[in-house]
Design a protein around this motif. Sequence first.
Motif, short mmCIF file in Angstrom:
data_model
loop_
_atom_site.label_atom_id
_atom_site.label_comp_id
_atom_site.label_asym_id
_atom_site.label_seq_id
_atom_site.Cartn_x
_atom_site.Cartn_y
_atom_site.Cartn_z
N ARG A 27 0.82 -1.23 0.00
CA ARG A 27 0.00 0.00 0.00
C ARG A 27 0.85 1.27 0.00
NH1 ARG A 27 -3.86 -3.14 3.42
NH2 ARG A 27 -2.68 -2.58 5.28
N LEU A 206 -2.14 10.44 -0.59
CA LEU A 206 -2.71 9.23 -0.01
C LEU A 206 -4.14 9.09 -0.52
CD1 LEU A 206 -1.30 9.67 3.58
CD2 LEU A 206 -0.70 7.85 2.01
N THR A 207 -4.40 8.01 -1.22
CA THR A 207 -5.70 7.77 -1.84
C THR A 207 -6.45 6.72 -1.02
OG1 THR A 207 -4.74 8.23 -4.01
CG2 THR A 207 -6.85 7.07 -3.97
N LYS A 208 -7.65 7.05 -0.58
CA LYS A 208 -8.44 6.15 0.27
C LYS A 208 -9.31 5.24 -0.60
CE LYS A 208 -10.74 6.22 4.76
NZ LYS A 208 -11.85 5.32 4.58
N HIS A 212 -8.71 1.51 3.60
CA HIS A 212 -7.26 1.72 3.58
C HIS A 212 -6.87 2.86 2.64
CE1 HIS A 212 -6.82 -2.13 5.69
NE2 HIS A 212 -7.74 -2.59 4.86
N TYR A 213 -5.66 3.40 2.84
CA TYR A 213 -5.14 4.37 1.89
C TYR A 213 -3.81 3.91 1.34
CZ TYR A 213 -4.38 6.24 6.64
OH TYR A 213 -4.17 6.38 7.98
N GLU A 222 -7.36 4.82 -8.69
CA GLU A 222 -8.02 6.11 -8.44
C GLU A 222 -9.51 6.04 -8.76
OE1 GLU A 222 -4.42 9.39 -9.06
OE2 GLU A 222 -5.79 8.99 -10.72
N MET A 225 -11.46 5.20 -5.62
CA MET A 225 -11.21 5.97 -4.39
C MET A 225 -12.47 6.67 -3.89
SD MET A 225 -9.29 9.50 -5.48
CE MET A 225 -10.29 10.92 -5.99
N ALA A 228 -8.99 11.59 -1.64
CA ALA A 228 -7.52 11.59 -1.67
C ALA A 228 -7.01 12.87 -1.03
CB ALA A 228 -7.01 11.48 -3.11
N LYS A 244 -7.21 18.42 -0.70
CA LYS A 244 -8.03 17.20 -0.73
C LYS A 244 -8.93 17.23 -1.95
CE LYS A 244 -11.93 15.02 1.67
NZ LYS A 244 -12.85 15.21 0.53
N LEU A 250 -13.59 13.23 5.59
CA LEU A 250 -12.63 12.47 6.38
C LEU A 250 -12.63 12.97 7.81
CD1 LEU A 250 -9.61 12.35 3.89
CD2 LEU A 250 -10.99 10.40 4.58
N MET A 258 -2.99 10.23 8.34
CA MET A 258 -2.47 10.35 6.98
C MET A 258 -1.21 11.22 6.94
SD MET A 258 -5.80 10.87 4.53
CE MET A 258 -6.37 9.49 3.51
#
Length: 287
Positions: A27, A206-208, A212-213, A222, A225, A228, A244, A250, A258
Amino acid sequence: MVGLSAGEKHFIQGGIAQDLRSDGRKRLTYRSIYVETGVIPQAHGSARVRLGATDVIASVKAELGRPSGLQPDKGKIAIFVDCSPTAAPMFEGRGGEELSTELSVALQRCLLGGKSGAGAGIDPASLVVVEGKVCWDLYIDGLVISSDGNLLDALAAAIKAALSNTGIPKVDVAAETTGDEQPEVNISDEEFLQFDTSGIPVIVTLTKVGRHYIVDATSEEESQMSSAVSISINRKGHICGLTKRGGAGLDPSIILDMISVAKHVSEQLLNKLDSEIAAAEASDEES
């Protein structure tokens, strides 16, 4: 957007949940980075960065100008990004224009500290020749040649590499002037000033995806997602900017986590990028 079947989406999401992505990375692992400097002879500095199949170029052009009345002790820096229509189908027409604007604003915020200038990786005061009268205006242009995700990180890396490749002609002021009169300046053809790029940050996005990211997401990742967060961090571990994208909100605690993860990842990215830039510069000098 990337068109994926239900099975492909499940495969990508399941792999990320198990810390084993489609291309075999974990990851928090970046793809291989390739750096080439001096790719545009007409520019004062330039670099090309490949991050997997994502391919971008950054160039730096410097012109003598006049400082703004509000900030007479600072030069001016502008960042523009252009997305080639051939880089991805979504870049054709309005899609490319909107993304270009989004990337330009994000880079301005993350690398130049936004409108306030706080946390800027490039000190605008270093661009002043004569306070209130003469300064260097820097025009930084980014071009997306090929897109396979994580454009912001790749463009930031290319800008850092291009600035390390930049030499601005030395300027001598011919004579002192009074009042509003512009001084005469002599621009050297032989002496150049190099930028100190040690303070220029990298951007870690960091892409969620699910719970998880991940870092350095591909286009397929992407497309899955929820949001991010892109964080620019310098060598000292200071946060220089944050932006963001994505509709999902978030929790503040997740943002803090993050940032902590991004700081850890940025050390490895900075070391790798600095090593690649040094190798590219050495190769450039040999040729």
